[in-house]
Design a protein around this motif. Structure first.
Motif, PDB file in Angstrom:
ATOM      1  N   ALA A 279     -32.487  36.935  -2.131  1.00 27.33           N
ATOM      2  CA  ALA A 279     -31.298  36.134  -2.003  1.00 27.33           C
ATOM      3  C   ALA A 279     -30.950  36.085  -0.444  1.00 27.33           C
ATOM      4  O   ALA A 279     -31.428  37.000   0.415  1.00 27.33           O
ATOM      5  CB  ALA A 279     -30.216  36.903  -2.592  1.00 27.33           C
ATOM      6  N   GLU A 280     -30.324  35.032  -0.110  1.00 30.75           N
ATOM      7  CA  GLU A 280     -29.866  34.918   1.530  1.00 30.75           C
ATOM      8  C   GLU A 280     -28.724  35.845   1.688  1.00 30.75           C
ATOM      9  O   GLU A 280     -27.940  36.031   0.899  1.00 30.75           O
ATOM     10  CB  GLU A 280     -29.649  33.583   1.842  1.00 30.75           C
ATOM     11  CG  GLU A 280     -30.691  32.386   1.560  1.00 30.75           C
ATOM     12  CD  GLU A 280     -30.437  31.070   1.910  1.00 30.75           C
ATOM     13  OE1 GLU A 280     -29.150  31.062   2.201  1.00 30.75           O
ATOM     14  OE2 GLU A 280     -31.313  30.314   1.649  1.00 30.75           O
ATOM     15  N   PRO A 281     -28.666  36.313   2.888  1.00 28.67           N
ATOM     16  CA  PRO A 281     -27.629  37.177   3.173  1.00 28.67           C
ATOM     17  C   PRO A 281     -26.141  36.794   2.976  1.00 28.67           C
ATOM     18  O   PRO A 281     -25.834  35.352   3.627  1.00 28.67           O
ATOM     19  CB  PRO A 281     -27.902  37.610   4.842  1.00 28.67           C
ATOM     20  CG  PRO A 281     -29.364  37.297   4.885  1.00 28.67           C
ATOM     21  CD  PRO A 281     -29.656  36.189   4.163  1.00 28.67           C
ATOM     22  N   GLY A 282     -25.288  37.091   2.205  1.00 24.67           N
ATOM     23  CA  GLY A 282     -24.017  36.825   2.213  1.00 24.67           C
ATOM     24  C   GLY A 282     -23.802  35.717   1.052  1.00 24.67           C
ATOM     25  O   GLY A 282     -23.051  35.190   0.760  1.00 24.67           O
ATOM     26  N   LYS A 283     -24.951  35.549   0.210  1.00 18.92           N
ATOM     27  CA  LYS A 283     -24.963  34.331  -0.831  1.00 18.92           C
ATOM     28  C   LYS A 283     -25.508  35.372  -1.960  1.00 18.92           C
ATOM     29  O   LYS A 283     -26.221  36.321  -2.051  1.00 18.92           O
ATOM     30  CB  LYS A 283     -25.826  33.301  -0.640  1.00 18.92           C
ATOM     31  CG  LYS A 283     -25.214  32.563   0.857  1.00 18.92           C
ATOM     32  CD  LYS A 283     -26.344  31.357   0.705  1.00 18.92           C
ATOM     33  CE  LYS A 283     -25.631  30.481   1.810  1.00 18.92           C
ATOM     34  NZ  LYS A 283     -26.431  28.915   2.306  1.00 18.92           N
TER      35      LYS A 283
END
Length: 302
Positions: A126-130
């Protein structure tokens, strides 16, 4: 023109020396009333045989035939019977089959190696903040199942082909073994020369129907033997057993399969002087005559 009859002969006994061998051939001589060949021909003999060593003997029950003359000559050998061993085409096909199966096994091993290198992608990060993306679980399971299924099928196929390779190797070994044991005789080409023995025969006064055997013996080089010794030690009984074996080789061009072999340490071509045997007198003992001491005077002593 003398009546010459060709007889088929076979090797009966071979006596091998440290250098060379004495070969004994036998041929059946069947005599009937009114059929008395003047000369007998034994052909197909090796070109390297020693002419002075040829000996001939006739064995029979009654009234044997007497050989009176022996003549050695050269002749072109007639066509021989086909050899009793696998043809070169069969050996070529067997070797080609073994190579084909080996190449198939190598190809399957390469496919298994490629399938093992097939990489199943990991779960996406996962991408940061998502929120994490959905995982392609079905696709990953499909790839893993495909890899496992294909590897298992290749291993099973390789196992079956390995059995076929074992059978092909066994068949090839049998062909090679048959070719090795079938004959050691050199196949004579149509233009090659061989020696032939022409034997003149003398018959008794009355010739009856009889079966006699003609024996031809000759010395040929190209053969030798050497001894070897084997020692076995028994530690439990503190004993030793020594065995003597012989290594034999020959390149005479003749087939020695199934013949009787004798080994000798003598030199067959050495000249031997016959001993002089002293004379023996049988009867009453006679006194030894004394030698007289008187001698004739020399000439001109008057």
């Amino acid at each position: 023109m003398p009546n010459i009859t060709q007889l088929a002969s076979k090797i009966d006994k071979v006596k091998v020396y440290a250098a060379g061998a004495t070969v004994s051939r036998i041929a059946d001589l069947h005599l009937e009333n009114g059929e008395t060949p003047e000369q007998i021909e034994i052909s197909g003999l090796p070109l390297a045989l020693d002419d002075s060593s040829v000996r001939v003997q006739v064995e029979g029950n009654a009234n044997p035939v007497i050989p009176t003359d022996i003549r050695i000559s050269l002749a072109v050998s007639s066509s021989q019977e086909p050899p009793n061993f696998p043809a070169e085409e069969q050996l070529h096909q067997a070797k080609a089959e073994v190579r084909r199966i080996q190449e198939t096994i190598a190809l399957i091993d390469n496919e298994i190696s490629v399938l093992k290198q097939l990489h199943v992608p990991n779960q996406p990060e996962a991408e940061p903040g998502k929120a994490p993306p959905p995982s392609p679980l079905a696709a990953r399971l499909a790839i893993a199942n495909f890899q496992d299924e294909q590897i298992r099928s290749r291993i099973q196929e390789r196992r079956e082909i390995q059995n076929s390779l074992q059978e092909a190797n066994t068949h090839l070994d049998e062909l090679l073994h048959k070719q090795k044991l079938a004959s050691t005789a050199q196949q004579v080409k149509p233009h090659e020369l061989r020696k032939t023995v022409i034997i003149s025969l003398s018959y008794p006064a009355e010739v009856t129907v009889s079966q006699q055997r003609l024996i031809v013996e000759y010395f040929v080089p190209g053969a030798r033997w050497t001894p070897t010794y084997l020692c076995r030690l028994e530690s439990s009984t503190n004993t030793a057993a020594i065995a003597v074996r012989a290594f034999l080789c020959q390149r005479t061009g003749e087939d020695w399969s199934g013949v009787r072999l004798e080994l000798s340490t003598a030199n067959p071509m050495t000249w031997c002087e016959l001993p002089e045997l002293p004379s023996l007198r049988l009867g009453r003992t006679q006194p030894v005559p004394r030698k007289s001491g008187w001698r004739l005077p020399p000439v001109g002593a008057t």
